[in-house]
Design an enzyme around this catalytic site. Sequence first.
Site, PDB file in Angstrom:
ATOM      1  CG  HIS A 281      51.683  92.188  71.046  1.00 36.85           C
ATOM      2  ND1 HIS A 281      50.660  91.189  71.206  1.00 36.85           N
ATOM      3  CD2 HIS A 281      52.260  91.744  70.227  1.00 36.85           C
ATOM      4  CE1 HIS A 281      50.966  91.066  69.716  1.00 36.85           C
ATOM      5  NE2 HIS A 281      52.199  91.054  69.260  1.00 36.85           N
TER       6      HIS A 281
ATOM      7  N   GLY B 128      71.204  69.794  82.026  1.00 39.73           N
ATOM      8  CA  GLY B 128      72.448  69.438  82.531  1.00 39.73           C
ATOM      9  C   GLY B 128      73.121  67.808  82.471  1.00 39.73           C
TER      10      GLY B 128
ATOM     11  N   GLY C  22      65.365  64.769  79.442  1.00 42.35           N
ATOM     12  CA  GLY C  22      64.965  65.972  79.831  1.00 42.35           C
ATOM     13  C   GLY C  22      65.201  66.853  78.307  1.00 42.35           C
ATOM     14  N   PRO C  23      64.929  68.083  78.229  1.00 44.67           N
ATOM     15  CG  PRO C  23      63.682  69.716  78.710  1.00 44.67           C
ATOM     16  CD  PRO C  23      64.199  68.771  79.214  1.00 44.67           C
ATOM     17  N   PRO C  24      67.109  69.542  76.002  1.00 48.91           N
ATOM     18  CG  PRO C  24      67.431  69.828  73.659  1.00 48.91           C
ATOM     19  CD  PRO C  24      66.529  70.264  74.773  1.00 48.91           C
ATOM     20  N   GLY C  25      69.548  71.217  76.787  1.00 48.86           N
ATOM     21  CA  GLY C  25      70.785  71.865  77.849  1.00 48.86           C
ATOM     22  C   GLY C  25      70.332  72.518  79.724  1.00 48.86           C
TER      23      GLY C  25
ATOM     24  CD  GLU D 162      56.083  94.304  69.542  1.00 52.14           C
ATOM     25  OE1 GLU D 162      55.823  93.797  69.641  1.00 52.14           O
ATOM     26  OE2 GLU D 162      56.419  94.246  68.206  1.00 52.14           O
TER      27      GLU D 162
END
Length: 497
Positions: free
Chosen positions: A340, A115, A110-113, A337
């Site tokens: 957006h 757990g 899975g992705p970093p961070g 901004e």
Amino acid sequence: MRKYGAEIAIGIVPVLIAFLIFIGQNVVPILMLGVLGFVVVYAARGRGKLTAMSSQNRSAEAKSTPLTFDQIGGQERAKQELVEALDFLVHQEKIAKLGIRPLKGILLSGPPGTGKTLLAKAAAQYTDSIYLAASGSEFVEMYVGVGAGRVRDLFKEARTKANKAKKSSAVIFIDEIEVIGGKRDGGQQREYDQTLNQLLTEMDGIYANESPRILLIAATNRKEMLDSALLRPGRFDRHIGVDLPDKKGRLHILNIHAKNRPIDENVVLDRIAKESFGFSGAQLESVMNEAAIYAMRESSDKIGENHLSMAIDKVMMGEKTDREATKEERERIALHELGHAIMAEVVRPGSVSQVALSPRGQALGYVRHNPQQDQYLYTKPFLNGQIMIALGGAAAEEMFYGGRSTGSRGDFEQSMSIVKTLVESGLTDLGIIDASMITKEAYANINREILDELMLQTKATLETKREIFTQSLETLLREETLSGDEFRSLFKSNSAA
């Protein structure tokens, strides 16, 4: 005599070298050979490299602060799968009656961070096992055979420590398993091959019937890089995905990290969980920590919702910078901004969380969007809307200045990334096609065609909202930050007019 061998050698070697110099011998080759031999022996023994650590060595710390699955939030499915696999270690007699083969390895991907390391530590606590941890990079060395030796030492150490502690099992955790478990391509990387072969041998069941049992838990961010021999049943029997948490999971994680912090009673963590879409568990912990730092800076006794909002901005985009823009630049940035934000409010009403004119990280200004709900499948109209929101800033600059600035670079990169998703998903006029078969020229044409068409639609839409720009610009320049509600109030009042 053996006890003083090193001391005797230290005394004899200088004397021998001095004698050889005295009789006219060239000692340089001898010294070079001696240094080379020392380096080879030292590296082969693996000193100072293998940093596998046992929880037994930190028994006082482990007993005072044990890590359990209840302390890990946002990964209910992964925890359930892992506990089911660990029960094969806990209830060995029961599984023996049913003829169930014990699991030898569990792969967390899975992705970093998210757990993965925490799950491995909780697994050791759950099974009452010795816990050792190492990183894949610690087994890589320029000398052939060193990595394989370190793998043997790691498994041997696990068995030794488990026997010494009278434990029936040990958990070995290897992070970044792709470093030593990558696909073999038949090249000349013999060191990598021998290290992987040794790991395969240790997991292959040679010691399956011996006590203590060894469970290998490995983590990776790139499962597709792993060798097929490592992934087969009998080695990594369970593959558990540890994904980014959904809104419910994020709320659970925030509540865990809020327990020991003075949170203001007016804070609604459900809203914070909603605004932190796409955050990992590590990022959510950082949000709570940064919010506490903001509260300390303001000498506040409690963490307020404004502190948490600022912390989300910092984790997402970086700390505020001291860049001073000219009046003309500030107006251009503000209009960019607002382009957006207005486009976002048109495409997806209620999605704007904040419009800011303060520089943060690499951005001179930013709009924070608040997704209505977690979403994992996207349609062509939805992705086209995302592109139009990204192009809103450049379209606004063209409306008021007749041209664009370099501030649109990141927006264009985001837009082209979405176009790539459309192409790979078969949502363009090219139809269902292998993206690798598209020539650069064909890809450039479809990219230009889509973006030019959506840019025209974006400018046409914003032209109908020109009055909102002029009315909101002064407020944004004065306040520098508009909340989502404040922006929508300006948007609706000018739309009604």
